[in-house]
Write a protein that holds these residues in place. Structure first.
Motif, PDB file in Angstrom:
ATOM      1  N   ASP A 218      32.310  40.135   7.746  1.00  0.00           N
ATOM      2  CA  ASP A 218      31.191  39.695   8.585  1.00  0.00           C
ATOM      3  C   ASP A 218      30.200  38.834   7.802  1.00  0.00           C
ATOM      4  O   ASP A 218      28.998  39.029   7.863  1.00  0.00           O
ATOM      5  CB  ASP A 218      30.459  40.890   9.201  1.00  0.00           C
ATOM      6  CG  ASP A 218      31.355  41.704  10.101  1.00  0.00           C
ATOM      7  OD1 ASP A 218      32.242  41.105  10.735  1.00  0.00           O
ATOM      8  OD2 ASP A 218      31.175  42.924  10.175  1.00  0.00           O
TER       9      ASP A 218
ATOM     10  N   HIS B 212      29.064  35.929   8.146  1.00  0.00           N
ATOM     11  CA  HIS B 212      28.088  35.107   8.867  1.00  0.00           C
ATOM     12  C   HIS B 212      26.731  35.789   9.004  1.00  0.00           C
ATOM     13  O   HIS B 212      25.718  35.125   9.182  1.00  0.00           O
ATOM     14  CB  HIS B 212      28.625  34.720  10.243  1.00  0.00           C
ATOM     15  CG  HIS B 212      28.804  35.874  11.164  1.00  0.00           C
ATOM     16  ND1 HIS B 212      29.901  36.707  11.107  1.00  0.00           N
ATOM     17  CD2 HIS B 212      28.005  36.349  12.150  1.00  0.00           C
ATOM     18  CE1 HIS B 212      29.763  37.644  12.038  1.00  0.00           C
ATOM     19  NE2 HIS B 212      28.646  37.447  12.676  1.00  0.00           N
ATOM     20  N   GLU B 213      26.693  37.101   8.891  1.00  0.00           N
ATOM     21  CA  GLU B 213      25.432  37.824   9.032  1.00  0.00           C
ATOM     22  C   GLU B 213      24.567  37.769   7.776  1.00  0.00           C
ATOM     23  O   GLU B 213      23.385  38.054   7.832  1.00  0.00           O
ATOM     24  CB  GLU B 213      25.706  39.291   9.359  1.00  0.00           C
ATOM     25  CG  GLU B 213      26.389  39.508  10.682  1.00  0.00           C
ATOM     26  CD  GLU B 213      26.703  40.967  10.929  1.00  0.00           C
ATOM     27  OE1 GLU B 213      26.187  41.824  10.189  1.00  0.00           O
ATOM     28  OE2 GLU B 213      27.452  41.251  11.863  1.00  0.00           O
ATOM     29  N   TYR B 214      25.141  37.395   6.638  1.00  0.00           N
ATOM     30  CA  TYR B 214      24.437  37.557   5.370  1.00  0.00           C
ATOM     31  C   TYR B 214      23.817  36.281   4.824  1.00  0.00           C
ATOM     32  O   TYR B 214      22.882  36.341   4.043  1.00  0.00           O
ATOM     33  CB  TYR B 214      25.377  38.154   4.326  1.00  0.00           C
ATOM     34  CG  TYR B 214      26.095  39.371   4.832  1.00  0.00           C
ATOM     35  CD1 TYR B 214      25.388  40.439   5.365  1.00  0.00           C
ATOM     36  CD2 TYR B 214      27.470  39.446   4.823  1.00  0.00           C
ATOM     37  CE1 TYR B 214      26.038  41.553   5.859  1.00  0.00           C
ATOM     38  CE2 TYR B 214      28.134  40.555   5.310  1.00  0.00           C
ATOM     39  CZ  TYR B 214      27.411  41.597   5.829  1.00  0.00           C
ATOM     40  OH  TYR B 214      28.065  42.692   6.313  1.00  0.00           O
TER      41      TYR B 214
ATOM     42  N   CYS C  70      28.397  29.700  13.569  1.00  0.00           N
ATOM     43  CA  CYS C  70      28.198  31.143  13.771  1.00  0.00           C
ATOM     44  C   CYS C  70      29.389  31.983  13.315  1.00  0.00           C
ATOM     45  O   CYS C  70      29.349  33.195  13.377  1.00  0.00           O
ATOM     46  CB  CYS C  70      27.888  31.440  15.233  1.00  0.00           C
ATOM     47  SG  CYS C  70      29.304  31.255  16.339  1.00  0.00           S
TER      48      CYS C  70
END
Length: 190
Positions: free
Chosen positions: A52, A54-56, A155
């Protein structure tokens, strides 16, 4: 006390333990058996994959740069080019767990996976100067899995559709469109 590999999960555990601290396998009943594999003979390698990503954003880029000594641009390319990048490879299990803990204390999810491809070992210098006190020695940019799927460069969603758009004079060109954020880009470009 010796470290052995748990026959069930293959992780390090004390030979004096009653059960494996990782999976609960009953180690005590193995005492005296010949099927316990001592850790000193283990030459398995492991890799660290960021999940994941893209969240960081920049937190992951900065942390990868600090540990691997990649400059910001190289670390950014490694993370942005790959949906779920392998950031370190050729590690032993102990070093892989150290790296995983460092990332997770900073809120970045990583997983440890078996590494059957690396021919070079990466070790950690745990006494190095720096904010984290950890640097990768003999670091090499690990081979990434083939990305056989599209993902949005904005995204990182896998919900991408390729459509054709009519241009002037009857020319038709294919375009990728992210169904999550609406970002459009030409095929072959990000």
């Amino acid at each position: 006390m010796a470290l052995i590999k748990c026959p069930e999960c293959k992780r390090e555990v004390s030979d004096k333990a009653e059960v494996c601290i990782h999976c609960g396998y009953p180690i005590a009943k193995l005492r005296g058996c010949n099927d316990i594999i001592l850790d000193s003979t283990d030459s398995s390698k492991y890799k660290i994959r960021v999940t994941d990503v893209h969240e960081y954003g920049n937190r992951a880029v900065a942390l990868v740069g600090i540990i691997t000594r990649l400059n910001t641009m190289e670390a950014s390319k490694l993370i942005e080019k790959n949906y779920s990048p392998i950031i370190l490879a050729g590690l032993n299990m102990k070093d892989a767990e150290v790296i995983k803990e460092i990332f997770e204390t900073r809120g970045i999810s990583v997983v440890i996976e078996p590494d059957n491809e690396s021919t070079q070992s990466t070790t950690l210098n745990l006494n190095a100067e720096g904010k984290l006190g950890v640097r990768a020695i003999n670091y090499f940019v690990p081979k990434q899995d083939e990305n056989d799927f599209l993902f949005c460069p904005r995204c990182r969603s896998k919900l991408v559709e390729t459509v054709t758009i009519s241009a002037t004079q009857g020319f038709v060109k294919p375009v990728n469109i992210c169904k999550k954020c609406g970002h459009k880009w030409n095929i072959g470009k990000r």
